[in-house]
Motif scaffolding. Structure first.
Motif, short mmCIF file in Angstrom:
data_model
loop_
_atom_site.label_atom_id
_atom_site.label_comp_id
_atom_site.label_asym_id
_atom_site.label_seq_id
_atom_site.Cartn_x
_atom_site.Cartn_y
_atom_site.Cartn_z
N GLN A 186 -52.35 28.05 -64.00
CA GLN A 186 -51.18 27.78 -64.72
C GLN A 186 -49.92 28.29 -64.07
OE1 GLN A 186 -50.91 26.04 -67.52
NE2 GLN A 186 -52.99 25.66 -67.17
N GLU A 187 -50.14 29.63 -63.28
CA GLU A 187 -48.86 30.05 -62.53
C GLU A 187 -48.59 29.02 -61.60
OE1 GLU A 187 -50.09 33.87 -61.02
OE2 GLU A 187 -49.88 34.92 -62.76
N ILE A 188 -49.37 28.41 -60.95
CA ILE A 188 -49.20 27.57 -59.81
C ILE A 188 -48.49 26.23 -60.34
CG2 ILE A 188 -49.99 25.70 -58.14
CD1 ILE A 188 -52.11 28.11 -57.50
N LYS A 189 -48.89 25.79 -61.59
CA LYS A 189 -48.10 24.82 -62.27
C LYS A 189 -46.92 25.00 -62.74
CE LYS A 189 -52.57 22.64 -64.06
NZ LYS A 189 -53.37 22.49 -65.41
N ALA A 190 -46.69 26.13 -63.16
CA ALA A 190 -45.21 26.63 -63.62
C ALA A 190 -44.32 26.76 -62.56
CB ALA A 190 -45.34 28.02 -64.52
N ASP A 191 -44.71 27.11 -61.36
CA ASP A 191 -43.94 27.30 -60.24
C ASP A 191 -43.77 25.83 -59.59
OD1 ASP A 191 -43.83 30.07 -60.10
OD2 ASP A 191 -45.44 30.33 -58.83
N LEU A 192 -44.50 25.11 -59.79
CA LEU A 192 -44.30 23.69 -59.12
C LEU A 192 -43.35 22.97 -60.15
CD1 LEU A 192 -45.24 21.56 -57.27
CD2 LEU A 192 -46.99 20.75 -59.03
N GLU A 193 -43.32 23.16 -61.68
CA GLU A 193 -42.23 22.62 -62.12
C GLU A 193 -40.77 23.08 -61.98
OE1 GLU A 193 -43.58 23.11 -66.29
OE2 GLU A 193 -45.39 21.84 -66.12
N LYS A 194 -40.86 24.71 -61.96
CA LYS A 194 -39.58 25.14 -61.45
C LYS A 194 -39.10 24.60 -60.22
CE LYS A 194 -40.80 29.61 -63.75
NZ LYS A 194 -40.94 30.84 -63.26
N ALA A 195 -39.86 24.27 -59.35
CA ALA A 195 -39.43 23.67 -58.05
C ALA A 195 -38.75 22.25 -58.07
CB ALA A 195 -40.54 23.76 -56.92
N VAL A 196 -39.53 21.56 -58.77
CA VAL A 196 -39.11 20.15 -59.08
C VAL A 196 -37.86 20.31 -59.99
CG1 VAL A 196 -39.54 17.98 -60.41
CG2 VAL A 196 -41.32 19.22 -59.23
N ASP A 197 -37.81 21.13 -60.89
CA ASP A 197 -36.46 21.28 -61.40
C ASP A 197 -35.15 21.72 -60.52
OD1 ASP A 197 -34.84 21.45 -64.17
OD2 ASP A 197 -34.62 23.50 -63.60
N LEU A 198 -35.44 22.62 -59.77
CA LEU A 198 -34.50 23.02 -58.79
C LEU A 198 -34.17 21.66 -57.75
CD1 LEU A 198 -35.86 26.44 -57.62
CD2 LEU A 198 -33.77 26.17 -58.88
N MET A 199 -35.10 21.02 -57.61
CA MET A 199 -34.74 19.81 -56.65
C MET A 199 -33.78 18.89 -57.71
SD MET A 199 -37.68 19.08 -53.92
CE MET A 199 -38.99 19.67 -55.18
N GLU A 200 -34.17 18.69 -58.78
CA GLU A 200 -33.36 17.82 -59.84
C GLU A 200 -31.74 18.43 -59.70
OE1 GLU A 200 -33.99 14.89 -60.82
OE2 GLU A 200 -36.13 14.96 -60.65
#
Length: 772
Positions: free
Chosen positions: A634-648
């Motif tokens: 779940q931590e990895i998934k959360a970090d992945l979502e944050k990274a995608v949001d930063l790219m957006e």
């Protein structure tokens, strides 16, 4: 929303609880749909109608000038910030809300023409200018429209010829479906067994990539409220704007094509279309009956609306014909993994059955699908029956249903002079007949509804690497596609097309049953070689590459009423039993939360057991608890979502730092083949590409492709899409050798699953020509 809203479900549940036990037994024991519907009709009261009306108030579907004005204001705000696509969508929403003859209608058309002009959609801008003038646009502002008209005409080649072209109907563009024969291809045939019912088999050997059938839905319904994927326009501003518009705002409600400038229904604010022909065809086929019920149908859910739409399209006479052809319907329904009714004679023939013709406009082939009445729970049956009874009581006030549009063909009569539908008195006497058919279709749809999928861009428009995901945009019922049985590892691929104009002279089959209207199609291809006599199989949703065996079997049992014993299920069960018996240390396949995990101590693979996860190396034996594994994932998934949001948000450097930190965290390690490892590598590649670092981007995308190949297979379309991105990266980075090396692999996969004429193949050819 597939099923009725929660308020209606609760209302019917309370009604069920309050029923006399003897009446419950009577309802539960009804062996026929006719009897169940008639019983529900007697139990449906004015209180039910009143309750539906009260909850429908929350689903706005009426024209409203004030709401139109608010939409126009939002459009103006987007226009000022130069987000012209969002502005066009806001103005379109205002056009749908604006009552006929209101000032807002002409103002919204004029403003939308400006947004379309900035988007360089000049012909559409001209059309909106004409509509604004037609709807009494203020005379003191007309000079603005004339200036814009001149500019549009100039862009459309300039001068008198462009003006004449504007006044003439647009010429027909090349049609990718010209020459397509709808129905089952010669290498496939309809088979029958008492266990499976009707199903499709290979009449002779089928090569991988070969087309097995083309089909059109008998009817389909757009799924409302589905948000488009973020980032379509690029940047955070566009990501936020994308959330405001669902499928119902962006797509034609008949052919499902995407449009920024829909044509509104003149009666309700909900339905909209890509063109006048789609608007007209929808009105004649079903919408003139649905229009007054637009809010009610939104409350009652997609399945109820689709079932009603199927029956309205058929008309009473076709319903009666279908009932007679089955001996006043099959008695009961046996459970099998097949969607087709098993109550007919066995045959193996490529000729259409006398009662069931397999093409998109065949109502009998829809009517014959299994409904599983005796397998639905009592509460579900009661909910469906009361829901349809309530809708039918409301629609009965509108008078008799529409005439059958294809009755002449079904009867072999002169289609130029079809018989007239029954009188109002006949309609009143047969209202239960229509209701029974709608109830039948609701029950059928639980097992026979087909999700229509489309690829949606998820990356920014200016991104050097394309990103997309498959989303569900509509629910449909396909007569021929419903012949296919399920497998968790199917031997076919499906490709949906929306908004494609089908020529009436494509082929004999299209001439007989076709239409010049735009529509939805599905093409089924063999995803692997299929030997003669082998069954042709399609996945109903739970796929072996996405879900563990027991979970797949549970879901299929709950929805389709059969225990899946396909090749993937039986092989996996045997493999698990053998591994358990041997205490095998082999590399585990990914199969859910525990697959593809590496021991943090010795780098051996972890295997899920009764007490958590244990390292397969006997010399190590390290254990990790299930909660700890779940927390880390779940931590990895959360970090992945944050990274995608930063790219957006156009901050790829920050996204890259976060992704590196996530991958270097101590403790649980993901194997190279784990799906999450693939997602992390894909996001890292995207960040590098955004920053112009093509070499690193390609390196990480190759890692992502390894994970995708492990999950979906070396011959999967998922791998094809990932390698397509890799080809784009190599091309952008001027890496001639690597690009020319990967392009043939991508071409093979897209030809296999999508066909040789798809857009991706054309782009690959253009890249290859440039590089050579």
């Amino acid at each position: 929303m597939d099923f009725p809203c929660v308020q209606w479900q609760d209302h019917v549940a309370q009604k069920w609880i309050g029923l006399d036990p003897q009446l419950k037994d009577t309802l539960t024991s009804q062996p026929e749909i006719d009897d169940l519907f008639k019983c529900a009709l007697t139990l449906t009261t004015q209180d039910d109608l009143g309750f539906l009306e009260s909850i429908s108030l929350g689903y706005c579907a009426q024209k409203d000038a004030e709401l139109a004005a608010k939409c126009r204001e939002r459009g103006n705000s987007s226009f000022k910030s130069r987000d012209y696509a969002a502005a066009a969508l806001h103005y379109s929403q205002g056009i749908c809300f604006a009552p006929q003859g209101s000032d807002q209608l002409s103002l919204c058309y004029a403003n939308r023409s400006a947004a379309l002009h900035h988007l360089q959609h000049h012909q559409e801008s001209l059309d909106d200018i004409d509509r604004a003038v037609k709807n009494s646009y203020p005379s003191h502002l007309l000079h603005k429209l004339e200036d814009r008209r001149t500019s549009c005409l100039k862009h459309l080649s300039g001068g008198r010829q462009a003006k004449e072209d504007h006044r003439r109907p647009a010429s027909k563009s090349p049609n990718p479906l010209d020459g397509v024969e709808f129905g089952i291809r010669p290498r496939a045939a309809v088979g029958f067994t008492s266990e499976k019912g009707r199903h499709l088999v290979a009449a002779e050997g089928v090569a991988a990539g070969e087309v097995l059938l083309h089909d059109r839905p008998y009817s389909c319904v757009l799924i409302p409220g589905m948000e488009e994927a973020k980032g379509k326009g690029g940047g955070r501003r566009h990501a936020e704007a994308a959330v405001l518009f669902g499928m119902e705002h962006r797509r034609c409600h008949r052919c499902l094509t995407q449009t920024l400038c829909p044509v509104p229904c003149e009666g309700c604010s909900y339905s909209r279309y890509c063109s006048i022909p789609c608007q007209r065809d929808a009105w004649e086929e079903h919408h003139r009956w649905e229009c007054p019920l637009a809010a009610d149908l939104k409350a009652m859910g997609v399945m109820s609306q689709l079932a009603l739409r199927v029956a309205l399209k058929a008309g009473l006479k076709n319903i009666k014909i279908a009932r007679v052809s089955t001996g006043d319907e099959h008695k009961g329904s046996q459970s099998s993994p097949n969607r087709e009714s098993s109550g007919s004679d066995p045959r193996l023939s490529n000729q259409p059955d006398p009662c069931t013709s397999y093409h998109g406009d065949s109502y009998p082939s829809v009517f014959h699908l299994q409904h599983h009445l005796n397998l639905h729970g009592p509460e579900v049956r009661f909910l469906c029956a009361v829901t349809i009874a309530t809708l039918l009581l409301k629609i009965s006030k509108a008078g008799p249903p529409p005439p059958s549009r294809d009755l002449g063909r079904l009867l072999g009569a002169d289609s130029q002079s079809p018989e007239k539908e029954g009188s109002a008195a006949d309609w009143s006497a047969n209202v239960w007949l229509l209701g029974s058919a709608v109830l039948r279709h609701v029950l059928q749809l639980r097992c026979n509804a087909q999700a229509i999928l489309a690829l949606q861009d998820t990356g920014a428009a200016n991104s050097p690497v394309q990103s997309s995901s498959e989303i569900r945009i509509a629910t449909a019922i396909f007569p021929t596609l419903s012949l296919l049985n399920h497998s968790c590892c199917p031997n076919t691929s499906l490709r949906f097309s929306t908004g494609t104009s089908v020529s009436a002279d494509c082929s004999e089959s299209v001439t007989e049953y076709g239409s010049t209207a735009r529509g939805v199609t599905v093409t089924v291809r063999a995803s692997k070689a299929i030997p003669a006599g082998q069954e042709i199989l399609h996945c109903y949703g739970p796929h072996s590459s996405r879900m563990a065996t027991r979970e797949r079997q549970r879901l299929l049992q709950e929805q389709y009423y059969f225990l899946c014993q396909c090749e993937a299920c039986t092989q996996r069960q045997q493999q698990e039993e053998e591994e358990e018996a041997k205490g095998s240390e082999s590399t585990p396949q990914w199969s859910g939360v525990g697959g593809g995990l590496v021991c943090g101590k010795c780098k051996g693979f972890l295997k899920e057991g009764a007490k958590g996860f244990i390292c397969l190396r006997s010399s190590c034996g390290h254990r990790v608890s299930a909660p700890e594994v779940s927390r880390r994932l779940q931590e990895i998934k959360a970090d992945l979502e944050k990274a995608v949001d930063l790219m957006e948000r156009e901050r790829p450097d920050e996204a890259l730092r976060l992704l590196r930190r996530t991958q270097n965290q101590p403790g649980l390690t993901l194997a190279e083949t784990h799906p999450l490892q693939g997602e992390l590598a894909d996001a890292t590649a995207r960040a590098h590409a955004t920053m112009g670092d093509w070499n690193n981007a390609a390196s990480y995308l190759e890692r992502s492709a390894v994970a995708i190949a492990a999950q979906y297979g070396e011959d999967s379309i998922e791998l094809g899409r990932q390698l397509f991105k890799l080809a784009q990266l190599h091309f952008n980075g001027a890496a001639r050798g690597p690009a020319l090396s990967v392009i043939p692999k991508v071409r093979r996969l897209f030809c296999l699953h999508v066909g040789p004429h798809c857009d991706e193949i054309q782009e690959l050819q253009a890249m290859e020509d440039c590089l050579r």
